[in-house]
Structures are given as structure tokens and as C-alpha cells.
Design a protein around this motif. Structure first.
Motif, PDB file in Angstrom:
ATOM      1  N   GLU A 134     -48.793 -42.562  42.509  1.00 37.97           N
ATOM      2  CA  GLU A 134     -48.312 -41.175  42.485  1.00 37.97           C
ATOM      3  C   GLU A 134     -48.862 -40.444  41.260  1.00 37.97           C
ATOM      4  O   GLU A 134     -49.213 -39.264  41.345  1.00 37.97           O
ATOM      5  N   ARG A 135     -48.982 -41.136  40.132  1.00 32.42           N
ATOM      6  CA  ARG A 135     -49.570 -40.524  38.940  1.00 32.42           C
ATOM      7  C   ARG A 135     -51.053 -40.209  39.147  1.00 32.42           C
ATOM      8  O   ARG A 135     -51.609 -39.357  38.454  1.00 32.42           O
ATOM      9  N   TYR A 138     -51.411 -39.490  44.590  1.00 35.44           N
ATOM     10  CA  TYR A 138     -51.029 -39.933  45.943  1.00 35.44           C
ATOM     11  C   TYR A 138     -49.572 -39.596  46.206  1.00 35.44           C
ATOM     12  O   TYR A 138     -48.754 -39.565  45.284  1.00 35.44           O
ATOM     13  N   ARG A 139     -49.262 -39.338  47.478  1.00 39.65           N
ATOM     14  CA  ARG A 139     -47.892 -39.013  47.869  1.00 39.65           C
ATOM     15  C   ARG A 139     -47.488 -39.847  49.069  1.00 39.65           C
ATOM     16  O   ARG A 139     -48.298 -40.110  49.970  1.00 39.65           O
ATOM     17  N   LEU A 140     -46.223 -40.253  49.075  1.00 38.54           N
ATOM     18  CA  LEU A 140     -45.677 -40.959  50.235  1.00 38.54           C
ATOM     19  C   LEU A 140     -45.674 -40.014  51.424  1.00 38.54           C
ATOM     20  O   LEU A 140     -45.283 -38.850  51.298  1.00 38.54           O
ATOM     21  N   THR A 141     -46.088 -40.512  52.591  1.00 38.46           N
ATOM     22  CA  THR A 141     -46.143 -39.671  53.789  1.00 38.46           C
ATOM     23  C   THR A 141     -44.883 -39.784  54.631  1.00 38.46           C
ATOM     24  O   THR A 141     -44.671 -38.967  55.521  1.00 38.46           O
ATOM     25  N   LEU A 165     -49.402 -43.983  51.730  1.00 41.00           N
ATOM     26  CA  LEU A 165     -49.606 -42.931  50.732  1.00 41.00           C
ATOM     27  C   LEU A 165     -50.932 -42.242  51.042  1.00 41.00           C
ATOM     28  O   LEU A 165     -51.880 -42.907  51.492  1.00 41.00           O
ATOM     29  N   LYS A 167     -53.704 -38.816  49.757  1.00 42.58           N
ATOM     30  CA  LYS A 167     -54.105 -37.827  48.760  1.00 42.58           C
ATOM     31  C   LYS A 167     -55.229 -37.000  49.346  1.00 42.58           C
ATOM     32  O   LYS A 167     -56.198 -37.557  49.882  1.00 42.58           O
TER      33      LYS A 167
END
Length: 170
Positions: A134-135, A138-141, A165, A167
Motif C-alpha cells: 500500500e505504501r 497498491y490498493r486492495l480491490t 491488490l 495499482k
């Protein structure tokens, strides 16, 4: 750090690196260990050879002095998405920028292949690893995938699920 692409001749040392990074006592020296979650190996040499033979895919290497293998990351271009997997950094060389170097290289690989999204899966209970990604943007879908049942990739000590995840690659 030098970026290179693995060839079939690299399979044995890659297999060794990945298993040291993920499983067994040596992996416990780093923060990315899965030894508390899975028994057995992460990959065998045959499986590594299979990965190296996939079209539109590359195992990216981070090399140090004297061609020392510091880390690796698998990138597979699939249409608009590049799938990234099996980021492995030598447990004794973690927290020195190798992982970030390989993530950037893998994202560049995706861009070079016309991909607009980078995708990866992470074991759901690996909260510290999810936070690291996430840093990196990337983001959880919200999507999940089942954990592989093939014992060639390890034997779970508890029920495991993979979180997806993604991005955007701008």
C-alpha cells in the motif's frame, strides 16, 4: 543495484533464493517470511523453469557486486494488466531498497508491454506485507482468490486466502 532478466541457467539459484526468502529458518531472518504460515518449499526448480518459459513474462533480477543475486520478482503481462508475483529478497539483505527497486522495474516491464494496471495477490494474514505494498501505491480491490492447493507451493498450517491488490500504471 543492477537489473537483469533471468534465463533458464538461473533457475537453481533463483529457486534457492525464493525458498530462503519465504520458508524455513533462513527466512525468519527477514520480515517477509511465510514459515509460520506454510510448511515445505515455496517453489521447486521444475516450477521455476516453468515460470521462466512463460511467454510475455520475465523473472527480474536485482544483482549486486560480483553478480550476487539480491532479489527477484516475476512479471507477467496479460492484456491490460501485468501480474506481479513472488517478490523475493535475500533475508540478510532486506530493508535496503531491493524490493522497491524490483517493484519499480516490474511496473516498468508492464508499461513496456502496454499494461495500464499492475496486479498482485498477497496472503490475507500478511498485514505487514499488504501495508508495504500500500505504501508503494497498491490498493486492495475487495477481490479474493483461493490459496493454491498444490503442495509444490507449500502446505498451509491454517486456512489461507489471497487478497487482490492493484495499482494504476500512469
Amino acid at each position: 543495484m543492477i537489473l537483469a532478466t533471468a534465463t533458464p541457467a538461473d533457475a537453481a539459484r533463483l529457486t534457492n533464493l525464493v525458498n530462503r526468502a519465504y520458508r524455513g529458518d533462513s527466512s525468519r531472518r527477514g520480515w517477509t517470511t511465510e514459515a509460520h504460515l506454510l510448511d515445505g518449499q515455496r517453489i521447486d526448480e521444475e516450477g521455476m523453469q516453468e515460470m521462466l518459459a512463460v511467454p510475455e513474462a520475465a523473472m527480474l533480477l536485482c544483482l549486486g557486486e560480483n553478480n550476487a543475486l539480491l532479489g527477484s520478482f516475476y512479471a507477467h503481462a496479460l492484456g491490460q494488466k501485468v501480474y506481479l508475483g513472488m517478490l523475493a529478497v535475500d533475508p540478510q539483505g532486506q530493508a535496503q531498497g531491493v524490493g522497491k527497486f524490483l517493484i519499480r522495474a516490474a511496473e516498468d516491464y508492464g508499461r513496456q508491454h502496454g499494461c495500464t494496471i499492475s496486479k498482485m495477490t498477497v496472503i490475507s494474514v500478511r498485514t505487514e506485507l499488504i501495508a508495504f505494498y500500500e505504501r508503494q501505491g497498491y490498493r486492495l480491490t475487495g477481490a479474493t482468490e483461493p490459496f493454491p492447493t498444490d503442495p509444490r507451493y507449500g502446505i498451509p498450517k491454517q486456512p489461507l486466502t489471497l487478497l487482490v491488490l492493484e495499482k494504476p500504471l500512469a
